[in-house]
Structures are given as structure tokens and as C-alpha cells.
Design a protein around this motif. Sequence first.
Motif, PDB file in Angstrom:
ATOM      1  N   GLY A 152       0.659  -1.156  -0.020  1.00 29.11           N
ATOM      2  CA  GLY A 152       0.101   0.018   0.089  1.00 29.11           C
ATOM      3  C   GLY A 152       0.878   1.331  -0.087  1.00 29.11           C
ATOM      4  O   GLY A 152       0.149   2.454  -0.322  1.00 29.11           O
ATOM      5  N   GLN A 153       2.102   1.287   0.429  1.00 29.75           N
ATOM      6  CA  GLN A 153       2.996   2.378   0.110  1.00 29.75           C
ATOM      7  C   GLN A 153       2.995   2.886  -1.322  1.00 29.75           C
ATOM      8  O   GLN A 153       2.899   2.123  -2.085  1.00 29.75           O
ATOM      9  N   GLU A 154       3.051   4.087  -1.494  1.00 31.78           N
ATOM     10  CA  GLU A 154       3.108   4.850  -2.569  1.00 31.78           C
ATOM     11  C   GLU A 154       4.308   5.704  -2.776  1.00 31.78           C
ATOM     12  O   GLU A 154       4.813   6.041  -1.826  1.00 31.78           O
ATOM     13  N   PHE A 155       4.720   5.643  -4.148  1.00 30.90           N
ATOM     14  CA  PHE A 155       5.879   6.299  -4.478  1.00 30.90           C
ATOM     15  C   PHE A 155       5.585   7.050  -5.983  1.00 30.90           C
ATOM     16  O   PHE A 155       4.880   6.690  -6.593  1.00 30.90           O
ATOM     17  N   HIS A 156       6.361   8.208  -5.950  1.00 32.52           N
ATOM     18  CA  HIS A 156       6.593   8.915  -7.166  1.00 32.52           C
ATOM     19  C   HIS A 156       7.602   8.194  -7.933  1.00 32.52           C
ATOM     20  O   HIS A 156       8.607   7.988  -7.440  1.00 32.52           O
ATOM     21  N   ILE A 157       7.445   8.411  -9.388  1.00 33.45           N
ATOM     22  CA  ILE A 157       8.530   7.659 -10.290  1.00 33.45           C
ATOM     23  C   ILE A 157       9.199   8.965 -11.073  1.00 33.45           C
ATOM     24  O   ILE A 157       8.875   9.468 -11.402  1.00 33.45           O
ATOM     25  N   GLN A 158      10.584   8.879 -10.686  1.00 34.46           N
ATOM     26  CA  GLN A 158      11.466   9.784 -11.556  1.00 34.46           C
ATOM     27  C   GLN A 158      12.297   9.191 -12.365  1.00 34.46           C
ATOM     28  O   GLN A 158      13.096   8.075 -11.876  1.00 34.46           O
ATOM     29  N   ILE A 200      15.865   4.931 -12.520  1.00 34.81           N
ATOM     30  CA  ILE A 200      14.510   5.196 -12.182  1.00 34.81           C
ATOM     31  C   ILE A 200      14.783   5.414 -10.768  1.00 34.81           C
ATOM     32  O   ILE A 200      15.016   4.264 -10.265  1.00 34.81           O
ATOM     33  N   TRP A 201      14.057   6.590 -10.201  1.00 33.96           N
ATOM     34  CA  TRP A 201      13.946   6.539  -8.614  1.00 33.96           C
ATOM     35  C   TRP A 201      12.539   6.507  -8.340  1.00 33.96           C
ATOM     36  O   TRP A 201      11.833   7.001  -9.051  1.00 33.96           O
ATOM     37  N   LEU A 202      12.419   5.880  -7.036  1.00 34.71           N
ATOM     38  CA  LEU A 202      11.101   5.898  -6.563  1.00 34.71           C
ATOM     39  C   LEU A 202      11.255   6.579  -5.189  1.00 34.71           C
ATOM     40  O   LEU A 202      11.902   6.341  -4.356  1.00 34.71           O
ATOM     41  N   LEU A 203      10.432   7.747  -5.251  1.00 33.00           N
ATOM     42  CA  LEU A 203      10.518   8.506  -3.974  1.00 33.00           C
ATOM     43  C   LEU A 203       9.185   8.585  -3.254  1.00 33.00           C
ATOM     44  O   LEU A 203       7.898   8.604  -3.984  1.00 33.00           O
ATOM     45  N   PRO A 204       9.065   8.488  -2.072  1.00 37.01           N
ATOM     46  CA  PRO A 204       7.656   8.319  -1.246  1.00 37.01           C
ATOM     47  C   PRO A 204       6.966   9.476  -1.367  1.00 37.01           C
ATOM     48  O   PRO A 204       7.304  10.620  -1.747  1.00 37.01           O
ATOM     49  N   VAL A 205       5.734   9.331  -1.514  1.00 43.01           N
ATOM     50  CA  VAL A 205       4.639  10.195  -1.575  1.00 43.01           C
ATOM     51  C   VAL A 205       4.668  11.043  -0.559  1.00 43.01           C
ATOM     52  O   VAL A 205       4.814  10.485   0.550  1.00 43.01           O
ATOM     53  N   GLU A 206       4.135  12.383  -0.459  1.00 41.61           N
ATOM     54  CA  GLU A 206       3.953  13.065   0.662  1.00 41.61           C
ATOM     55  C   GLU A 206       3.337  12.609   1.758  1.00 41.61           C
ATOM     56  O   GLU A 206       2.347  11.821   1.386  1.00 41.61           O
ATOM     57  N   GLY A 207       3.817  12.947   3.191  1.00 42.00           N
ATOM     58  CA  GLY A 207       3.253  12.180   4.105  1.00 42.00           C
ATOM     59  C   GLY A 207       3.872  10.897   4.446  1.00 42.00           C
ATOM     60  O   GLY A 207       3.591  10.396   5.747  1.00 42.00           O
ATOM     61  N   ASP A 208       4.845  10.492   3.586  1.00 40.67           N
ATOM     62  CA  ASP A 208       5.701   9.179   4.039  1.00 40.67           C
ATOM     63  C   ASP A 208       6.874   9.727   4.277  1.00 40.67           C
ATOM     64  O   ASP A 208       7.946   9.193   3.567  1.00 40.67           O
TER      65      ASP A 208
END
Length: 147
Positions: A94-100, A108-116
Motif C-alpha cells: 500500500g505504500q505509494e511512490f512517485h517515479i522519477q 529510475i528513482w522511487l520517491l515516497p509520496v508526501e506524508g511518508d
Amino acid sequence: MLQGKELLDKARSLSNCSEDDIARGCGYVSPGGRLLKKSFYKALVEAKGYRLGGAAASSGAGKGRQAEFRTRVHGNGNLLVGHAYTRRMGLEPGQEFHIQIHHETGSIWLLPVEGDQDSDPAGTGGSIGSPDEACPELASEGRNPAD
């Protein structure tokens, strides 16, 4: 999980049951409820006084598949990051990430969505900036790099 003489005694007392029931009765069940038949049979053979597999087996050297730190793009275009890696990172379902996407480095970088923010390795506060920063080529096409 029973071993040695205790295992042999319990297996004898359950000898009128199925093999699965005997293994279950001796405690050879994973936390998820799956029957651990291979471990049960190995313990049973060792309880009888036989050693299997030499030193490698007793040291745990042959424990399943090892993470290769490689992946490939599947035929449907998906790129899979397996359980071995997500578990190592301590990620939860369920954790969400932004993809750069970084074309210069091919990464490819996975960055935690705000609040995490506790697990934000880049120190960006969960924000990746505008889509133009992440992937200028896709932004010029009018596409979001996370798509």
C-alpha cells in the motif's frame, strides 16, 4: 517443530494419520499455514541418524534463491521489483511512490509520496518537483513521467 526422539515418538503415535497430518502434528507448518514437508522429511531422516547434504546443508548455505539485483522489462512493458527487494527496504503493501526517470544516468528513482517523509531517501519531502524536472522529454510530449 519437533526434532530427534520427540519427532520420532510423535510420528509413531500419529502413524494411522496421513503424512500431511503427521507433519502438521509435529509442528512443520509455516506462519502462513503452509505445510513444510521438505523440512519435516529432512528432520525425520536426521532423527533416524542419517545426515543429508553434508556441511553445506547444515550451515544453511543452500537456502533458496538469492537476490540477483537484476530485473527485466516484461513483454507487457512492466518492470517488476520483487519481494526480496521490497522486504529488504522494509516497504509495506500500500505504500505509494512517485517515479522519477533520469535519462542521463539511465536510472529510475522511487520517491515516497508526501506524508511518508520518514523513508524519503532523497530528502525531497516527497515532492519530485514538476514533471519537466523528472523527464523533460516526456513533458515536451505532454505526458506525465509517472504514467
